[in-house]
Structure formats: C-alpha cells, structure tokens
Design a protein around this motif. Structure first.
Motif, PDB file in Angstrom:
ATOM      1  N   PRO A 179       1.006  -1.117   0.036  1.00 48.77           N
ATOM      2  CA  PRO A 179      -0.181   0.076   0.145  1.00 48.77           C
ATOM      3  C   PRO A 179       0.893   1.302   0.067  1.00 48.77           C
ATOM      4  O   PRO A 179       1.907   1.228   0.664  1.00 48.77           O
ATOM      5  CB  PRO A 179      -0.755   0.021   1.413  1.00 48.77           C
ATOM      6  N   GLY A 180       0.352   2.249  -0.723  1.00 48.72           N
ATOM      7  CA  GLY A 180       1.193   3.506  -0.743  1.00 48.72           C
ATOM      8  C   GLY A 180       1.749   4.293   0.690  1.00 48.72           C
ATOM      9  O   GLY A 180       2.655   4.368   0.747  1.00 48.72           O
ATOM     10  N   GLN A 181       0.647   3.942   1.391  1.00 41.79           N
ATOM     11  CA  GLN A 181       1.022   4.535   2.974  1.00 41.79           C
ATOM     12  C   GLN A 181       2.155   3.739   3.602  1.00 41.79           C
ATOM     13  O   GLN A 181       2.610   4.262   4.657  1.00 41.79           O
ATOM     14  CB  GLN A 181      -0.005   4.607   3.782  1.00 41.79           C
TER      15      GLN A 181
ATOM     16  N   VAL B 281       4.668   2.284   1.878  1.00 41.36           N
ATOM     17  CA  VAL B 281       5.646   2.391   1.000  1.00 41.36           C
ATOM     18  C   VAL B 281       6.976   2.834   1.869  1.00 41.36           C
ATOM     19  O   VAL B 281       8.242   2.329   1.801  1.00 41.36           O
ATOM     20  CB  VAL B 281       5.896   3.251  -0.379  1.00 41.36           C
TER      21      VAL B 281
ATOM     22  N   GLU C 275       2.221  -0.987  -6.185  1.00 47.98           N
ATOM     23  CA  GLU C 275       1.792  -0.180  -5.116  1.00 47.98           C
ATOM     24  C   GLU C 275       0.047  -0.004  -5.461  1.00 47.98           C
ATOM     25  O   GLU C 275      -0.320   0.187  -6.240  1.00 47.98           O
ATOM     26  CB  GLU C 275       2.195   1.270  -5.368  1.00 47.98           C
TER      27      GLU C 275
ATOM     28  N   PRO D 162      -3.821   1.018  -2.989  1.00 43.28           N
ATOM     29  CA  PRO D 162      -4.213   2.206  -2.112  1.00 43.28           C
ATOM     30  C   PRO D 162      -4.302   1.568  -0.751  1.00 43.28           C
ATOM     31  O   PRO D 162      -4.446   2.699   0.003  1.00 43.28           O
ATOM     32  CB  PRO D 162      -5.650   2.377  -2.846  1.00 43.28           C
TER      33      PRO D 162
ATOM     34  N   ARG E  68      -4.164  -4.921  -0.965  1.00 42.76           N
ATOM     35  CA  ARG E  68      -2.993  -5.655  -1.130  1.00 42.76           C
ATOM     36  C   ARG E  68      -3.209  -7.048  -0.757  1.00 42.76           C
ATOM     37  O   ARG E  68      -2.713  -8.085  -1.604  1.00 42.76           O
ATOM     38  CB  ARG E  68      -2.139  -5.222   0.099  1.00 42.76           C
TER      39      ARG E  68
END
Length: 186
Positions: A65-67, A69, A83, A85, A90
């Motif tokens: 997830p982007g948060q 990374v 990646e 959201p 995921r």
C-alpha cells in the motif's frame, strides 16, 4: 505451482534462526524457479526472503500500500513492485496471484493475513493450499490453541487438518505441490 505467497515479519526477530529460515525458504523458491508473492518490504524477514529468491534466480512480486511504502521501506530491486491504495487491496491481490500460501514467523500482521487466508479457504473463496513453517517450534502455542478450538467444538477437525504444518522448508514446499485440498464439510 509457480507462485507462493509468504506472510512473514517485517522485522528480523531476536534470533538469527528466523533470518536463516527466511533466506532458506527464499533460496528454495528461487531454486525451483517459482515466483514469490509478498508484501513488498525490504526490511526484516520479508526483505531477506525476497533477496534470497532473487539471488537464487527466482522472480519476486511485492504488493504494498502507498502509505506503507516509506514505513516498510519498499523493496525497489524486485522483479515487480505493485503499489496499491490500501491493505485490503494488497491482501486480495496477493491471494489472487498466489498458487499457495506459506506462513513464517511474524507479528500481528502476519497472523492476521494467515487467519484471513485460512478463513477464505474455509468459506470456499479459494481452494489453495496453506502451510505453516513450524521451524524452531515458533508456532507451537498457536497450534496448541487451534487443537483446543477443535476439542472445544469451535473448529472442525477437517478444517484444522487442511493446514499443512512442516518443520523443514523443502518438505513444506513439496507438500504444497502434492497435498490434496478438496473442500470438506465444515
């Protein structure tokens, strides 16, 4: 069998045996020419397993997830880094891309992924094999608890038996290929 999803810690743990275990599993996946599907991190057991797969000539797909990374330090050297959201996406993508699942030592995130995947199997949402790598007796208390849930009538014996448990990475991966997983009565 070409893609194995592994749930494992984003930390190394306090003992070198966990790092060695993650690397041994990764080497074996790479040696077999399989693809590792995992959470996309470069730290802890996750990073060690991914690096071992790559070093052994295998392919690795990380889904993160982007948060996370930055928090998990996304592994930028993978065959494929996706990646997404959020955590729900995921887990869904990891499950969709995998032919089977393996659980290594880890914390609450690892256990959450394990139980969700097993629940999906129980509900018939997938019929993919699920294995627990019981090296160094890490999962002994959990396995005892699961046996208690069977004895207490909260878990069906057949469902418990579908969980493949082995102490050795090679034996576990072999069983993921050869074990029948036909759905049983719940």
């Amino acid at each position: 069998m070409t893609a194995i999803c592994i749930y494992m810690g984003s930390r190394d743990g306090h003992h070198g045996c966990w790092r060695e275990l993650a690397e041994a599993v990764g080497r074996e996946i790479g040696r077999r020419g399989w693809r590792l599907i995992y959470g996309g991190g470069s730290t802890g057991l996750m990073g060690r397993c991914a690096d071992a797969v790559l070093a052994a000539g295998g392919r690795v797909t990380g889904i993160i997830p982007g948060q996370l990374v930055e928090r998990e330090v996304a592994h930028r050297g993978l065959s494929e880094l996706i990646e997404v959201p959020d955590m729900h996406t995921r887990k869904a993508q990891m499950a969709e891309r995998a032919d089977a699942f393996v659980v290594l030592p880890g914390g609450i995130g690892t256990l959450e992924e394990f139980f969700e995947t097993w629940t999906w199997q129980y509900l018939g949402l997938h019929d993919k094999r699920l294995g627990l790598l019981q090296a160094h007796d890490f999962f002994t208390p959990l396995l005892q608890f699961l046996d208690t849930t069977v004895d207490a009538g909260f878990l069906n014996h057949q469902t418990r038996q579908r969980l493949i448990v082995e102490h050795d990475p090679v034996t576990l991966l072999d069983r993921l290929i050869t074990t029948e997983t036909g759905m049983t009565s719940r």
